[in-house]
Motif scaffolding. Structure first.
Motif, PDB file in Angstrom:
ATOM      1  N   TYR A 140       0.834  -1.203   0.000  1.00 17.11           N
ATOM      2  CA  TYR A 140       0.000   0.000   0.000  1.00 17.11           C
ATOM      3  C   TYR A 140       0.871   1.257   0.000  1.00 17.11           C
ATOM      4  N   ARG A 148      -3.151   5.855  -5.364  1.00 15.76           N
ATOM      5  CA  ARG A 148      -4.057   5.334  -4.338  1.00 15.76           C
ATOM      6  C   ARG A 148      -5.405   6.051  -4.386  1.00 15.76           C
ATOM      7  N   LEU A 153      -8.216   3.611  -3.157  1.00 13.35           N
ATOM      8  CA  LEU A 153      -7.644   3.057  -1.925  1.00 13.35           C
ATOM      9  C   LEU A 153      -7.594   4.094  -0.798  1.00 13.35           C
ATOM     10  N   ARG A 154      -7.857   5.325  -1.143  1.00 12.25           N
ATOM     11  CA  ARG A 154      -7.932   6.381  -0.135  1.00 12.25           C
ATOM     12  C   ARG A 154      -8.684   7.554  -0.729  1.00 12.25           C
ATOM     13  N   TYR A 162     -13.223   5.526   1.705  1.00  9.85           N
ATOM     14  CA  TYR A 162     -12.447   4.330   2.009  1.00  9.85           C
ATOM     15  C   TYR A 162     -10.999   4.698   2.282  1.00  9.85           C
ATOM     16  N   GLY A 164      -7.426   2.578   2.796  1.00  8.54           N
ATOM     17  CA  GLY A 164      -6.631   1.350   2.891  1.00  8.54           C
ATOM     18  C   GLY A 164      -5.754   1.364   4.125  1.00  8.54           C
ATOM     19  N   ASP A 165      -5.223   2.525   4.483  1.00  9.57           N
ATOM     20  CA  ASP A 165      -4.370   2.644   5.663  1.00  9.57           C
ATOM     21  C   ASP A 165      -5.149   2.309   6.930  1.00  9.57           C
TER      22      ASP A 165
END
Length: 177
Positions: A140, A148, A153-154, A162, A164-165
């Motif tokens: 990631y 990302r 992913l962010r 959302y 991911g972290d």
């Protein structure tokens, strides 16, 4: 439950295979002094070392005696194996249990082995999940921030969405507990 000794050997081999080890049935091994016929030979690698276990399966209606434990101890020594395991669903005489105590011979039955290894198997599975989370975290953070955001992913700065972290952090917290 096995109906004969051959089937019991196969069940034992299958149990060790389910733990990720290799297990061969009816193997003749050359020792320092003589050749030994072993019911199940179990091999695995642990921290770079080859591990060898010899499993003797007694599909008997009566408990195993001390003589069989002592015999397996000698075979383990002659072959240079790490451990000997004597399996019998009918149990062991008190002298057999005493002869196995504080040695590299373990006297048990398949049902008890399953119970004894359950905790270790769960711990291995949790370690595997923790390793996967660590890999996901590394992958990631190796991705560029703009990428990302682009692939979801962010969220972009100051936006909700959302993360991911946060998922990786949550996973680490749960596994830590």
């Amino acid at each position: 439950m096995a109906v004969d000794w051959k089937e019991y050997q196969q069940e034992a081999a299958e149990f060790f295979r389910s733990l990720g080890m290799t297990a061969d049935v009816d193997v003749a091994l050359q020792g320092a002094r003589t050749t030994h016929d072993v019911d199940v030979v179990v091999r695995s690698r642990h921290v770079g070392f080859e591990v060898l276990w010899l499993v003797e399966c007694k599909h008997w209606k009566s408990p195993v005696s001390k003589l069989h434990v002592l015999g397996l101890r000698e075979i383990v020594t002659d072959l240079g194996a790490d451990r000997g395991i004597l399996l019998c669903e009918a149990g062991f005489q008190s002298g057999a249990v005493e002869a196995a105590n504080l040695t590299n011979v373990h006297a048990s039955c398949l049902a008890n082995l399953s119970l004894e290894t359950k905790k270790d198997i769960s711990a291995m599975q949790l370690r595997d999940i923790a390793d996967r989370v660590a890999t996901a975290k590394s992958l990631y953070w190796d991705l560029d921030k703009s990428y990302r955001i682009k692939v979801g992913l962010r969220a972009d700065t100051f936006e909700h969405g959302y993360s991911g972290d946060l998922i990786v952090q949550y996973s680490e917290t749960v596994l830590g507990e």
